[in-house]
Scaffold this active site. Sequence first.
Site, short mmCIF file in Angstrom:
data_model
loop_
_atom_site.label_atom_id
_atom_site.label_comp_id
_atom_site.label_asym_id
_atom_site.label_seq_id
_atom_site.Cartn_x
_atom_site.Cartn_y
_atom_site.Cartn_z
N GLY A 174 9.73 0.78 -10.12
CA GLY A 174 8.87 1.52 -9.20
C GLY A 174 8.82 0.84 -7.85
O GLY A 174 8.31 -0.28 -7.72
N GLY A 175 9.38 1.50 -6.85
CA GLY A 175 9.40 0.93 -5.49
C GLY A 175 8.32 1.54 -4.62
O GLY A 175 8.55 1.89 -3.48
N TYR B 251 3.87 1.29 -3.58
CA TYR B 251 2.98 0.28 -2.99
C TYR B 251 3.01 -1.03 -3.79
O TYR B 251 3.26 -2.11 -3.26
CB TYR B 251 1.53 0.79 -3.04
CG TYR B 251 1.10 1.68 -1.93
CD1 TYR B 251 1.77 2.86 -1.63
CD2 TYR B 251 -0.05 1.36 -1.20
CE1 TYR B 251 1.31 3.68 -0.62
CE2 TYR B 251 -0.51 2.18 -0.19
CZ TYR B 251 0.17 3.35 0.10
OH TYR B 251 -0.28 4.16 1.09
N HIS C 161 -5.31 -9.83 25.94
CA HIS C 161 -3.94 -10.35 25.95
C HIS C 161 -3.96 -11.83 25.62
O HIS C 161 -4.85 -12.54 26.09
CB HIS C 161 -3.34 -10.13 27.35
CG HIS C 161 -1.96 -10.69 27.48
ND1 HIS C 161 -0.88 -10.08 26.89
CD2 HIS C 161 -1.50 -11.80 28.12
CE1 HIS C 161 0.21 -10.80 27.17
NE2 HIS C 161 -0.14 -11.85 27.92
#
Length: 468
Positions: free
Chosen positions: A182-183, A185, A444
């Site tokens: 199963g790939g 989450y 920033h």
Amino acid sequence: MADQKIRVEALVIGAGPGGYVAGIRLGQLKKKALVVERDKPGGICLNVGCIPSKALINAAKIYDKVRHGAEIGILSDNLRVDMAKMQAWKGDVVSKLTGGVRSLLKANGCDYRTGTARLTSPSTVEVIEKDGKTTVEADHIVIATGSRPIEISGFKFDGKRIVDSTGALDFATVPERFVVIGGGYIGIEIGTLYAKLGAHVTVVEALPNILAGNDPEIVQLVARKLKKLGVEVVTGAKAKSWAEKNGRAAVTVDVAGKEATFDADKVLVAVGRRPNSEGLGLEEVGVKIERGFVPVDRRCATNVPGIYAIGDVAGQPMLAHKASREAEVVAEVIAGHKAEFDVRCIPAVIFSDPEVATAGLTAEEAEKRGRKIKVGKFPFAALGRAIANADTDGFVKVVIDAASKEVLGIQVVGNGASDIIAEAALAIEMGALADDISLTIHAHPTLPEAIMEAAKASLGEAIHIQNR
Ligand code: NAI
């Protein structure tokens, strides 16, 4: 303890991020409430899901960063993983949070009991506790029982070779070879974690791509990094069976009609989760159940007056934060407020490397709904903070309505995405225009500047990339 009978205004079954939040909010609203949990407070999320996985993912990330630190002048010798210590630390993280849940319930005046609950009428619940039985009469009942991993044929969970996500977060050593079926989450998050800790990882995914449903450009970036980490991703592949062979599991996989075998010390099966709606007496008291889920309206009410459902058991998406929001709604509804689950978006995060976070519509979804859109994109490679972080794989996409400039969706791939998506959700929830984000001064150097720049790009006004 002799059998007891008590009366409350609201009984909540389950103490995950749905149930415990409902209990806290009911307490705040001065309702006499009781939360009943058969296991530990905090549910899957705090005990064996979101929190412990993020603890280990973070530890693996630090290890991986230091291991590759030479390019930024950090040299290390004899770096290694002490899995026992890492697991103990993870345990401390979990205990801190689960202990907090009980204190918060208490502080808000909500009772808590450990026991297994079952409805015997639309307003009566029998709670089997360790040392007796309590019959609870409740004006309102909230089902917050969550979900559990799906088992597939040929791969019965045995806690040794074949594990679910709970088992995979509890390994005593790093498996040498780790197969993930199963790939989605869970598969990608846990597969990446063990690849960073040194396992040879193979992900077997039935569909043509991992992380189905996500922007293909985003999936491509995650796939590229998996490759760099040495993770073998086999798509269009269905796991069939396994057998013990030479001290390992030999996993047989059907890859486009051909059989392939992968060796594994451990096999994680992460093919989705199913709702916990059985054994609660729901159908017996007339509550409708559709494909395992308990359908609810915007007030989280089921078809039976006085019975509500929230979280995974009430439908997709199975995300802790959706459960917690529904919990606040249901508590307010029970307290007589005019509350509804009325949201514009439910953000979703995949703690892969790079992280993926989305809120609202993708370009494709918006176009499918007939919207005329504009998309602004800004790469992490042009972002001062990402360059200073030595982590520039990623970008932000802002999808806006071409005429009104309303922000319809924001997708982020890049490390830090999990944190910066909050601004995206707020913008969408408040009906912000691209100009609102563009005109907001962003500190920033920070990663959220990428959201500001992508919003500016959607208006053709980006500063740090050429506008197209
Ligand atoms: P998922 O639905 O995300 O992925 C399951 C994958 O398994 C799919 O891609 C499917 O095609 C594949 N599959 C099914 N049968 C297969 C087979 N026989 N062989 C090979 N592949 C097969 O389910 P997952 O990863 O188990 O997660 C369950 C839910 O838990 C998620 O939908 C999500 O809601 C929640 N979750 C959320 C997280 C987060 O918010 N960061 C993290 C982990 C889980």
